[in-house]
Design a protein around this motif. Structure first.
Motif, PDB file in Angstrom:
ATOM      1  N   ASP A  76      66.841  39.706 -47.516  1.00  0.00           N
ATOM      2  CA  ASP A  76      66.424  38.362 -47.096  1.00  0.00           C
ATOM      3  C   ASP A  76      67.678  37.578 -46.727  1.00  0.00           C
ATOM      4  OD1 ASP A  76      64.935  36.128 -46.573  1.00  0.00           O
ATOM      5  OD2 ASP A  76      64.657  35.569 -48.682  1.00  0.00           O
ATOM      6  N   PRO A  77      68.269  37.891 -45.557  1.00  0.00           N
ATOM      7  CA  PRO A  77      69.625  37.425 -45.250  1.00  0.00           C
ATOM      8  C   PRO A  77      69.733  36.080 -44.538  1.00  0.00           C
ATOM      9  CG  PRO A  77      68.920  38.926 -43.556  1.00  0.00           C
ATOM     10  CD  PRO A  77      67.765  38.809 -44.526  1.00  0.00           C
ATOM     11  N   LEU A 101      71.981  35.786 -32.614  1.00  0.00           N
ATOM     12  CA  LEU A 101      71.180  36.971 -32.306  1.00  0.00           C
ATOM     13  C   LEU A 101      69.959  36.618 -31.465  1.00  0.00           C
ATOM     14  CD1 LEU A 101      71.387  38.753 -35.774  1.00  0.00           C
ATOM     15  CD2 LEU A 101      72.407  39.555 -33.640  1.00  0.00           C
ATOM     16  N   ASN A 102      69.424  35.435 -31.655  1.00  0.00           N
ATOM     17  CA  ASN A 102      68.246  35.022 -30.898  1.00  0.00           C
ATOM     18  C   ASN A 102      68.571  34.598 -29.471  1.00  0.00           C
ATOM     19  OD1 ASN A 102      65.440  34.876 -32.309  1.00  0.00           O
ATOM     20  ND2 ASN A 102      66.932  34.443 -33.917  1.00  0.00           N
ATOM     21  N   ASN A 143      72.968  32.236 -43.397  1.00  0.00           N
ATOM     22  CA  ASN A 143      73.417  32.942 -42.191  1.00  0.00           C
ATOM     23  C   ASN A 143      72.676  32.437 -40.954  1.00  0.00           C
ATOM     24  OD1 ASN A 143      75.288  35.087 -43.333  1.00  0.00           O
ATOM     25  ND2 ASN A 143      73.440  35.484 -44.528  1.00  0.00           N
ATOM     26  N   GLU A 144      72.399  31.147 -40.959  1.00  0.00           N
ATOM     27  CA  GLU A 144      71.639  30.555 -39.858  1.00  0.00           C
ATOM     28  C   GLU A 144      72.367  30.684 -38.520  1.00  0.00           C
ATOM     29  OE1 GLU A 144      70.334  28.722 -43.671  1.00  0.00           O
ATOM     30  OE2 GLU A 144      72.287  29.049 -42.716  1.00  0.00           O
ATOM     31  N   GLU A 145      73.683  30.569 -38.544  1.00  0.00           N
ATOM     32  CA  GLU A 145      74.445  30.671 -37.293  1.00  0.00           C
ATOM     33  C   GLU A 145      74.321  32.071 -36.689  1.00  0.00           C
ATOM     34  OE1 GLU A 145      78.978  29.999 -35.509  1.00  0.00           O
ATOM     35  OE2 GLU A 145      78.539  29.559 -37.615  1.00  0.00           O
ATOM     36  N   LEU A 194      67.573  41.551 -37.146  1.00  0.00           N
ATOM     37  CA  LEU A 194      68.863  42.218 -36.975  1.00  0.00           C
ATOM     38  C   LEU A 194      69.939  41.699 -37.926  1.00  0.00           C
ATOM     39  CD1 LEU A 194      69.315  42.667 -33.128  1.00  0.00           C
ATOM     40  CD2 LEU A 194      70.061  44.312 -34.840  1.00  0.00           C
ATOM     41  N   ALA A 195      69.769  40.496 -38.428  1.00  0.00           N
ATOM     42  CA  ALA A 195      70.819  39.871 -39.231  1.00  0.00           C
ATOM     43  C   ALA A 195      71.199  40.726 -40.437  1.00  0.00           C
ATOM     44  CB  ALA A 195      70.384  38.479 -39.682  1.00  0.00           C
TER      45      ALA A 195
END
Length: 243
Positions: free
Chosen positions: A35-36, A47-48, A40-42, A143-144
């Protein structure tokens, strides 16, 4: 078995080959990788910004880091290689591949220094594969955990960071998210059918001359070298939709 015969130079320089397992591993670390997104919002936002085919190529490349790191430590190396091949196969045409099923009983080996990271990697890949075939907008976020896992186990993290930062910058420019104007919802469908193809060389060959033709040729060469009798995830009947 001509695919993945030699480890990419960046993976070799990151000391991932035959390196002693010296990273930390416990239930807390594993839970954080499962559950990363918190904290790690940045990374999630970055990735989006890439398209779905690019995300699948990045997934295959990250899984290759795992493959080479654990190749001599696990009997699952052939299985991991089959999944890498299948991801590249699905870049060409998602209908060519079967679901990348893994651990249907969710028997999580939380304490294993080898099985734990491999479980995280393959479970992430399984979910990414499902979301790709559904056209889900949640794919890139999945992917995170894989990015963070590869970085966690890589001995020379600065080498990985430089590789990842360079790759993601190129992906954002050359393979951007094509559906940024669509209002996000779990039911929204991302259409990747018109996206440009991407190949393994884009991620691991700094001298690769990227264009549609060279990419199509490299990807098709990779696909043609898959042993369809041994790989349980690839349909034997090839359907090249772009070549």
């Amino acid at each position: 078995m001509r695919n993945l015969e030699k480890a990419p130079e960046v993976i070799q320089k990151s000391k991932c080959i035959n390196h002693i397992i010296d990273y930390k591993w416990n239930e807390k670390i594993m839970s954080g990788l499962l559950d990363p997104l918190e904290g790690n919002e940045e990374l999630d936002q970055i990735l989006n910004r890439i398209g779905h085919k690019a995300a699948i190529g990045l997934t295959a490349s990250l899984l290759e880091w795992i493959y080479w790191y654990f190749k001599e430590y696990t009997t699952m190396s052939d299985d991991i290689r089959h999944r890498i091949e299948t991801l590249w196969y699905s870049v060409e045409n998602p209908e060519n591949s079967k679901p990348l099923l893994f651990d249907a009983e969710l028997d999580i080996p939380a304490s294993g220094f080898i099985n734990g990271p491999i479980w995280i990697a393959l479970m992430n890949v399984r979910m990414i594969d499902v979301l790709y075939k559904k056209g889900s907008f949640m794919l890139q976020s999945e992917l995170a955990g894989l990015v963070l896992l590869v970085r966690h186990v890589t001995p020379k993290k600065k080498k990985f960071d430089k590789w990842f930062e360079g790759i993601i910058s190129k992906l954002i420019i050359q393979f951007p998210n094509q559906n940024t104007e669509i209002t996000f919802s779990e039911d929204a469908v991302y259409d990747s059918s018109g996206e440009a193809l991407i190949c393994r060389e884009f991620f691991f060959d700094s001298m690769f001359d990227y264009c549609n033709e060279t990419t199509k040729s490299a990807l098709n060469d990779f696909i043609l070298n898959i042993d369809y009798e041994r790989n349980p995830f690839c349909n034997k009947k090839k359907k090249f939709v772009n070549g």
